[in-house]
Design an enzyme around this catalytic site. Structure first.
Site, PDB file in Angstrom:
ATOM      1  N   ASP A 124       0.669  -1.244   0.209  1.00  0.00           N
ATOM      2  CA  ASP A 124      -0.003  -0.222   0.152  1.00  0.00           C
ATOM      3  C   ASP A 124       0.541   1.293  -0.205  1.00  0.00           C
ATOM      4  O   ASP A 124       2.137   1.180   0.395  1.00  0.00           O
ATOM      5  CB  ASP A 124      -1.326   0.519   1.160  1.00  0.00           C
ATOM      6  CG  ASP A 124      -1.825   0.491   1.178  1.00  0.00           C
ATOM      7  OD1 ASP A 124      -3.420   1.174   1.697  1.00  0.00           O
ATOM      8  OD2 ASP A 124      -1.677   2.046   0.017  1.00  0.00           O
TER       9      ASP A 124
HETATM   10  C1  GLC Z   1      -4.026   4.081  -0.214  1.00  0.00           C
HETATM   11  C2  GLC Z   1      -5.562   2.961  -0.402  1.00  0.00           C
HETATM   12  C3  GLC Z   1      -4.898   2.552  -0.980  1.00  0.00           C
HETATM   13  C4  GLC Z   1      -5.078   3.012  -2.452  1.00  0.00           C
HETATM   14  C5  GLC Z   1      -3.319   3.956  -2.364  1.00  0.00           C
HETATM   15  C6  GLC Z   1      -3.188   4.490  -3.655  1.00  0.00           C
HETATM   16  O1  GLC Z   1      -3.352   4.761   0.800  1.00  0.00           O
HETATM   17  O2  GLC Z   1      -5.148   2.520   0.886  1.00  0.00           O
HETATM   18  O3  GLC Z   1      -5.733   1.391  -0.961  1.00  0.00           O
HETATM   19  O4  GLC Z   1      -4.748   1.982  -4.065  1.00  0.00           O
HETATM   20  O5  GLC Z   1      -3.438   4.359  -1.229  1.00  0.00           O
HETATM   21  O6  GLC Z   1      -4.239   5.802  -3.265  1.00  0.00           O
END
Ligand code: GLC
Length: 735
Positions: free
Chosen positions: A225
């Site tokens: 993430d």
């Molecule tokens: C965010 C989310 C994830 C997302 C990523 C990119 O913090 O937790 O679901 O795809 O970052 O935006």
């Protein structure tokens, strides 16, 4: 096929494992740079400022219903079509991987990100998530199954440890991920921010390697993430392949230095580089294909799926569907400023937006349609004046359609709710309107579950619109006027009180720990186990017609259980039924919820008097429970009650099916208890001379059953008291 990483240097391989910037990977050697971007219900491609919280703008894209709405359609074919449309739009915007689906279990209705997840039930989350993956990947765009794993709260999400026992871990929280990895084969999996029993997901070798790869057979790339990596070397060692976003050359240098210092194996770096190269290989055909996206067609699909995602919660006196020509009062700010998606990284810039009030007017025929906001979402205006105006407007009409819900600033990625209340005095408003206008319909817009009992007590008809995407306004009008017969079903229980939630006392945790104290009793499993009343049960949803269930047949074989039932439309309108199959094991040797969903199917549209034989297969793996004594899945032998119906609390037909188990006897050792030992015939025979006559039938001098009283004593303690017979010595295995 040549391996494009074969001749790369250690430095080059390390650099493949961390992004070039916020949304792209590095181009290294023959491996091209890839673009990954959000999100699960629409493409959020940023061209200017980049962020992972939906703050900066993005390219226009179709905003489909977020998972809270989409999940309510219970239709895998429909979700596959949405996935394909999303893939087409991603491809047309040069996006190689679409970051979704989010399949974390809705453990507690206060979770700020509930809008982005499918269900409180792992079978629903897994089956629908798999359909989304196959749809997107059908046009050559990758997906990113997220957030792996146990990311079930937003509070302290980048540090908090989800502390969970093995059974709920496997049976509830990992189940959807396992199903999707094994059946839909997502090209990437996104590891979550949080810790699991104290170990960060990004550094969790058991999670990312032993379970995901070695047990489930995942063959794609593990992506972090955004910002989930705090120790790149530990992450690569655990099984992470791609750190996102990129954190600059220092991160790659850490990997190189660790290999050179013997702290990280070259194999781990090779594995990560090969995974990123493999992803590039997978997206290449899509890059070369002439994939187009028809945005008008996608808006029509968005409206179709939104209408299928609306749940008719209540419809007393058949107030719905409305008849064109009826004088309507439309009340509520959300009718003119619709709430149609959630906040955070999934936020989409829609290609267009239907306004419910306009769409209602378009289908109202000659009937007048008046409007009053009734309240404001920013606290402006005079509440009493707004309410009185709305009440009068409702009183002057034949039917009032009242829009209620949560505002965009009340739930989002990044924070959790403190309660499940409907804000801004909306409950008082609807109560006041119902007093003067008994023909009142409420239409709900929300991500997380709301406390609806006061609404259910006040009005005869309620539509749950959840969050319906850019075409939700048209979809609501279609259902209100009967152009679409609602077939949506709840994927999350609506409790009478938030205090009734099984997780209530253990959410959102504190001191960076959240204890999953309710165990396997999540959602309806918990409400049913405590025999609690709920406002609307899991799986609930009404129709403008009625269905009867008959001719049930169940059979089991080595693959699992097949359930067949005939569904007949006994009403006067064509409609669909969502047939749900629940299993109960009444004589289980382990704790079990009263019933668990194990399969479902949506019928075709049935004309009045038409029938369909629906067949649902429950895989043997879905009958198994996680046996903590063995650390593996076990199918318990014996009879199971099969309940088939229209919701978890509306089972229409039941039957019994016998399943051949695969339980392995647990060897009796000196650590086994007396009760366990006596349950084993060979050991019991060896102990025959040990107990006084009548010891186990209440006939001893004390008038009690010694075995009951002493049953929990381990044999080694009996031995120390000199009560174990010598015959045991050569019979028992030692630990
Ligand atoms: C965010 C989310 C994830 C997302 C990523 C990119 O913090 O937790 O679901 O795809 O970052 O935006």
């Amino acid at each position: 096929m040549t391996d494009p990483t074969k001749d790369l240097s250690l430095e080059e391989k390390a650099s493949l494992g961390s992004g070039a910037d916020f949304w792209t990977t590095k181009a290294v050697g023959a491996v091209p740079s890839l673009m990954l971007t959000d999100g699960p219900h629409g493409v959020r491609k940023q061209t200017g400022a980049s962020d992972h919280l939906g703050l900066a703008g993005s390219e226009a894209a179709t905003c489909f219903p977020p998972a809270v709405g989409l999940g309510q359609c219970w239709d895998t074919d429909l979700i596959h079509r949405v996935g394909e449309a999303l893939g087409r739009e991603a491809r047309s915007l040069d996006v190689d991987v679409l970051l979704g689906p989010g399949v974390n279990i809705k453990r507690d209705p206060r979770c700020g990100r509930s809008f982005e997840y499918f269900s409180e039930d792992p079978v629903v989350a897994g089956v629908l998530g798999a359909a989304w993956v196959t749809g997107v990947q059908s046009v050559g765009v990758g997906t990113s199954l997220k957030h792996f794993a146990l990311n079930n709260a937003e509070t302290d999400r980048m540090r908090s440890s989800s502390d969970v026992d093995p059974r709920p871990m496997h049976e509830i929280y990992l189940h959807a991920f396992a199903h999707i990895v094994r059946t839909a084969r997502p090209w990437t999996v996104m590891c979550s921010y949080n810790r699991i029993n104290g170990v960060y997901a990004a550094e969790n070798h058991w999670l990312l390697t032993e379970l995901l790869r070695e047990t489930w057979g995942f063959d794609g790339a593990v992506v972090s993430d955004w910002g989930a990596v705090r120790d790149r070397v530990a992450a690569v060692r655990a099984g992470l392949d791609l750190e996102m976003p990129g954190t600059g050359p220092a991160s790659d240098a850490e990997v190189v230095d660790a290999v050179r210092a013997g702290d990280l194996s070259q194999d781990a770096v090779d594995r990560a580089a090969a995974a990123v190269a493999g992803l590039a290989r997978r997206v290449q055909p899509g890059r070369e294909a002439a994939v187009t996206a028809d945005l008008d067609d996608h808006h029509r699909l968005a409206r179709e799926v939104a209408a299928r995602s609306i749940v008719l919660l209540k419809n007393d006196t058949d107030l719905l569907p409305l008849t064109a020509g009826t004088a309507l009062a439309v009340i509520g700010e959300f009718a003119q400023s619709p709430r149609y998606q959630g906040g955070g990284s999934s936020h989409v810039n829609p290609t267009r937006l239907d306004i419910p009030l306009d769409e209602i007017r378009a289908q109202a025929g000659a009937g007048t349609v008046t409007f009053a906001p009734g309240f404001t979402t920013d606290g402006s205006g005079d509440a009493a004046t707004l309410r009185n105006e709305a009440v009068q407007t409702a009183a002057d009409a034949e039917v009032a359609v009242v829009f209620l819900g949560l505002g965009a600033d009340q739930e989002s990625e990044g924070f959790d709710r403190d309660d499940i209340e409907i804000p801004w005095g909306q409950l008082d408003l609807v109560a006041a309107i119902a007093q003067v206008q008994p023909r009142t319909v409420v239409v709900l817009s929300h991500g997380g579950v709301l406390r609806l009992q006061p609404v259910a007590d006040a009005v005869p008809a309620i539509l749950d619109g959840a969050l319906l995407g850019q075409a939700g306004g048209g979809a609501i009008a279609d259902v209100l006027f009967g152009a679409v017969n609602p077939s949506g079903r709840l994927t999350e229980t609506v409790p009478v009180r938030v205090q009734d939630c099984p997780s209530y006392l253990d959410f959102p945790g504190e001191n960076s720990h959240v204890r999953y104290g309710e165990g396997i009793h999540v959602g309806y499993r918990g409400y049913d186990a405590r025999a609690l009343e709920v406002t609307f049960p899991f799986g609930h949803g009404l129709s403008y017609t009625d269905f009867e269930y008959s001719e049930m047949m169940v059979a089991s074989d080595e693959t699992g259980v097949v359930v067949e039932v005939t569904v007949t439309n006994t009403g006067e309108r064509a409609g669909r039924e969502v047939v749900q199959v629940y299993l109960t094991k009444t004589d289980s040797r382990v704790v079990r919820p009263p019933r668990e969903l194990k399969g479902f199917a949506t019928s075709a549209v049935l004309e009045p008097a038409a029938s369909e034989k629906v067949s649902i297969h429950v895989a043997r793996s879905d009958i198994a429970f996680w046996d903590e004594r063995r650390g593996d899945w076990t199918v318990e032998d014996g009879a199971y009650v099969v309940g088939v119906g229209a919701s978890s609390r509306d089972l229409r037909v039941t039957d019994i099916v016998d399943v051949t188990g695969d339980e392995q006897p647990v060897p009796i050792t000196w650590q086994s208890t007396l009760a366990e030992a006596l349950a084993d015939p060979a050991v019991a025979a060896a102990m025959a001379d040990m107990l006084p006559a009548g010891a186990s039938d209440g006939g001893d001098a004390l008038g009690t059953d010694i075995v009951k009283v002493m049953g929990s004593m381990p044999l080694d303690r009996l031995k120390r008291f000199g009560m174990a017979s010598d015959a045991l010595d050569d019979l028992l295995t030692t630990d």
